[in-house]
Design a protein around this motif. Structure first.
Motif, PDB file in Angstrom:
ATOM      1  N   VAL A  25       0.836  -1.203   0.000  1.00 42.90           N
ATOM      2  CA  VAL A  25       0.000   0.000   0.000  1.00 42.90           C
ATOM      3  C   VAL A  25       0.868   1.249   0.000  1.00 42.90           C
ATOM      4  CG1 VAL A  25      -1.654   1.342   1.375  1.00 42.90           C
ATOM      5  CG2 VAL A  25      -1.990  -1.115   1.065  1.00 42.90           C
ATOM      6  N   TRP A  26       1.914   1.244   0.832  1.00 45.26           N
ATOM      7  CA  TRP A  26       2.825   2.380   0.872  1.00 45.26           C
ATOM      8  C   TRP A  26       3.436   2.628  -0.509  1.00 45.26           C
ATOM      9  CZ3 TRP A  26       8.148   2.174  -0.050  1.00 45.26           C
ATOM     10  CH2 TRP A  26       8.826   3.384   0.146  1.00 45.26           C
ATOM     11  N   THR A  29       0.933   3.985  -3.122  1.00 43.08           N
ATOM     12  CA  THR A  29       0.339   5.299  -2.840  1.00 43.08           C
ATOM     13  C   THR A  29       1.364   6.413  -2.676  1.00 43.08           C
ATOM     14  OG1 THR A  29       0.293   4.851  -0.452  1.00 43.08           O
ATOM     15  CG2 THR A  29      -1.682   4.278  -1.728  1.00 43.08           C
ATOM     16  N   ARG A  37       5.462   4.269  -8.707  1.00 47.00           N
ATOM     17  CA  ARG A  37       4.519   3.666  -7.754  1.00 47.00           C
ATOM     18  C   ARG A  37       4.379   2.165  -7.981  1.00 47.00           C
ATOM     19  NH1 ARG A  37       1.191   8.325  -8.895  1.00 47.00           N
ATOM     20  NH2 ARG A  37      -0.166   6.937 -10.050  1.00 47.00           N
ATOM     21  N   ALA A  88       1.126   5.645   4.646  1.00 46.49           N
ATOM     22  CA  ALA A  88       0.154   5.438   3.569  1.00 46.49           C
ATOM     23  C   ALA A  88      -1.271   5.787   3.990  1.00 46.49           C
ATOM     24  CB  ALA A  88       0.194   3.994   3.090  1.00 46.49           C
ATOM     25  N   THR A  89      -1.562   5.702   5.291  1.00 44.83           N
ATOM     26  CA  THR A  89      -2.934   5.971   5.746  1.00 44.83           C
ATOM     27  C   THR A  89      -2.897   7.106   6.773  1.00 44.83           C
ATOM     28  OG1 THR A  89      -2.794   4.221   7.432  1.00 44.83           O
ATOM     29  CG2 THR A  89      -3.677   3.595   5.287  1.00 44.83           C
TER      30      THR A  89
END
Length: 119
Positions: A25-26, A29, A37, A88-89
């Motif tokens: 995810v990192w 994103t 990416r 990432a979040t």
């Protein structure tokens, strides 16, 4: 093996999968063009998996670590996953991820006498 030990081993496996997911995810994103990416999103989890396979996969690792070295590996590995989730979040997701690992690690030491599963 007690039910609590078994449940804790399942939790550890899920935490391990969470670290690999966090790396992906990192990577997918992060800022940059699509090529950066995609490459990062694929390579980051591969590098985490390689590190775990070489040093952390319990009795099946190529270079098994014990004691302080095992703790250092887990701090780097699960800490890296927590940092990836936080980046990432939100930072809270990273803190929760790291806290879950810490609880799991304490339980492994208390129940098994070691950080290494199945020891």
């Amino acid at each position: 093996m007690s039910r609590l030990e078994g449940a804790n081993l399942v939790a550890m496996f899920l935490l391990e999968l969470g670290v690999v997911a966090a790396a992906a995810v990192w990577g997918f994103t992060m800022p940059g063009n699509v090529l950066v990416r995609v490459v990062t999103g694929l390579m980051a989890p591969i590098l985490f998996i390689l590190m775990w396979a070489l040093f952390g996969a319990g009795a099946n690792s190529r270079f098994p670590l014990t004691g302080r070295w095992r703790l250092a590996l887990e701090l780097i590995w699960f800490g890296g996953g927590a940092l990836a989730w936080a980046s990432a979040t939100t930072p809270l997701v990273g803190v929760i991820s790291f806290a879950l690992w810490a609880i799991n690690a304490v339980l492994r030491v208390r129940l098994q006498g070691s950080l290494i599963p199945g020891d």
